[in-house]
Design a protein around this motif. Structure first.
Motif, PDB file in Angstrom:
ATOM      1  N   TRP A 251      42.148  30.842  48.250  1.00  0.00           N
ATOM      2  CA  TRP A 251      40.745  31.481  48.316  1.00  0.00           C
ATOM      3  C   TRP A 251      40.767  32.853  49.009  1.00  0.00           C
ATOM      4  O   TRP A 251      41.398  32.678  50.254  1.00  0.00           O
TER       5      TRP A 251
ATOM      6  N   HIS B  36      31.062  36.546  47.837  1.00  0.00           N
ATOM      7  CA  HIS B  36      31.376  35.347  47.691  1.00  0.00           C
ATOM      8  C   HIS B  36      33.011  35.287  47.936  1.00  0.00           C
ATOM      9  O   HIS B  36      33.739  36.218  47.525  1.00  0.00           O
ATOM     10  N   SER B  37      33.265  34.017  47.831  1.00  0.00           N
ATOM     11  CA  SER B  37      34.812  33.805  47.703  1.00  0.00           C
ATOM     12  C   SER B  37      35.453  33.727  46.297  1.00  0.00           C
ATOM     13  O   SER B  37      34.607  33.663  45.437  1.00  0.00           O
ATOM     14  N   TRP B  38      36.703  34.046  46.118  1.00  0.00           N
ATOM     15  CA  TRP B  38      37.346  34.073  44.944  1.00  0.00           C
ATOM     16  C   TRP B  38      38.810  33.607  44.957  1.00  0.00           C
ATOM     17  O   TRP B  38      39.362  33.727  45.933  1.00  0.00           O
ATOM     18  N   TYR B  39      39.361  33.013  43.828  1.00  0.00           N
ATOM     19  CA  TYR B  39      40.450  32.642  44.073  1.00  0.00           C
ATOM     20  C   TYR B  39      41.625  33.526  43.271  1.00  0.00           C
ATOM     21  O   TYR B  39      41.623  33.828  42.274  1.00  0.00           O
TER      22      TYR B  39
ATOM     23  N   ILE C  72      28.804  32.165  44.026  1.00  0.00           N
ATOM     24  CA  ILE C  72      28.961  33.323  43.339  1.00  0.00           C
ATOM     25  C   ILE C  72      27.681  33.988  42.844  1.00  0.00           C
ATOM     26  O   ILE C  72      27.327  34.983  42.775  1.00  0.00           O
TER      27      ILE C  72
ATOM     28  N   CYS D  34      35.993  39.277  35.999  1.00  0.00           N
ATOM     29  CA  CYS D  34      34.970  38.324  36.095  1.00  0.00           C
ATOM     30  C   CYS D  34      35.347  36.904  36.362  1.00  0.00           C
ATOM     31  O   CYS D  34      34.489  35.978  36.547  1.00  0.00           O
TER      32      CYS D  34
ATOM     33  N   SER E 219      34.519  39.015  48.148  1.00  0.00           N
ATOM     34  CA  SER E 219      34.497  39.724  46.952  1.00  0.00           C
ATOM     35  C   SER E 219      34.309  41.079  46.720  1.00  0.00           C
ATOM     36  O   SER E 219      34.688  42.038  45.809  1.00  0.00           O
TER      37      SER E 219
ATOM     38  N   TYR F  83      36.600  34.224  38.784  1.00  0.00           N
ATOM     39  CA  TYR F  83      36.564  34.039  40.274  1.00  0.00           C
ATOM     40  C   TYR F  83      37.083  32.549  40.770  1.00  0.00           C
ATOM     41  O   TYR F  83      37.489  32.597  41.840  1.00  0.00           O
ATOM     42  N   GLY F  84      36.875  31.712  39.702  1.00  0.00           N
ATOM     43  CA  GLY F  84      36.976  30.256  40.283  1.00  0.00           C
ATOM     44  C   GLY F  84      38.432  29.797  40.123  1.00  0.00           C
ATOM     45  O   GLY F  84      39.667  30.455  39.726  1.00  0.00           O
TER      46      GLY F  84
ATOM     47  N   MET G 279      30.934  28.602  37.441  1.00  0.00           N
ATOM     48  CA  MET G 279      30.674  29.585  38.512  1.00  0.00           C
ATOM     49  C   MET G 279      29.960  28.980  39.541  1.00  0.00           C
ATOM     50  O   MET G 279      28.814  28.252  39.315  1.00  0.00           O
TER      51      MET G 279
ATOM     52  N   THR H 163      42.198  41.246  35.346  1.00  0.00           N
ATOM     53  CA  THR H 163      42.053  40.629  36.575  1.00  0.00           C
ATOM     54  C   THR H 163      42.833  41.401  37.647  1.00  0.00           C
ATOM     55  O   THR H 163      43.989  42.157  37.431  1.00  0.00           O
TER      56      THR H 163
END
Length: 221
Positions: free
Chosen positions: A161, A177-180, A5, A116, A165, A118-119, A1, A144
């Motif tokens: 990306w 935050h960014s998330w993939y 994040i 949870c 969020s 995000y990466g 993380m 997800t």
């Protein structure tokens, strides 16, 4: 993380607690029962809720008869979880798991990641290392966002990306935050990299029969 994040969750922890306790996210009408139904289908006694937040799901696990442990990287969320239950709640990060550090109370019959992950690069190592702390026939459940999210938001249907969020959630959230975001094919290809497992994927729909989440069940074999 990533640090991004962690910083975002530290800043927004209290707003998240308020949002969850007020049941303010409409999609949870569908996604909460979906993950609980998936847990009911898992056999075992001990379970770990990784990324447990303020602990709502960990508490529900207890009501289903599980001995449940909750882990999260955000201290304020763990403090809130402890205030509402005498179950084990500990600050424990994805990095701790990937490094092979022993989680509290292992081994577990099941592990849950509920909204949870995000990466990009850390997800498969995280799942693999979590499987190592489960019993012989242990299960990992992941919920997800459905990849249909990409189409709904006018984005190209490819892994990418996404910048914020918190976008679209009720509440006064800041510094998202960014998330993939992954496609269905991305998930299948990545899960196929993990040895000695079998998995299946279930799509969760809303009242309009539109997909809102995936539940991925991974079993050790």
């Amino acid at each position: 993380m990533s640090n991004e994040i962690k910083a975002s969750w530290n800043k927004n922890a209290q707003e998240w607690i308020k949002t969850i306790q007020n049941n303010a996210i409409p999609s949870r009408k569908f996604t909460n029962p979906a993950i609980l139904e998936a847990i009911k289908e898992v056999r075992g006694n001990t379970i770990v809720d990784i990324g447990c937040g303020e602990g709502w799901l960990t508490r529900e696990m207890k009501s289903l008869g599980w001995t449940a442990t909750g882990l999260d990287a955000t201290e304020d969320l763990i403090i809130a979880a402890r205030e509402q239950s005498n179950q084990t709640f500990e600050v424990f990060t994805f990095e701790d798991i990937i490094k092979g550090e022993k989680m509290p109370n292992p081994p577990f019959d099941a592990a849950i990641f509920n909204f949870c992950l995000y990466g990009k690069e850390d997800v498969i190592p995280l799942i693999t290392k979590t499987l190592n702390q489960l019993t012989t026939e242990g299960t990992v459940l992941i919920q997800t966002l459905h990849p249909f999210f990409l189409i709904q938001n006018g984005l190209a249907y490819k892994g990418q990306w996404v910048s914020d969020s918190w976008n679209g959630l009720p509440g006064n959230f800041t510094d998202g935050h960014s998330w993939y975001a992954r496609t269905m094919e991305d998930w299948v290809q990545e899960l196929n990299q993990i040895e000695h497992i079998e998995f299946n994927i279930k799509e969760i729909l809303n009242d309009d029969d539109k997909p809102i989440s995936l539940i991925i069940k991974i079993n050790k074999i």
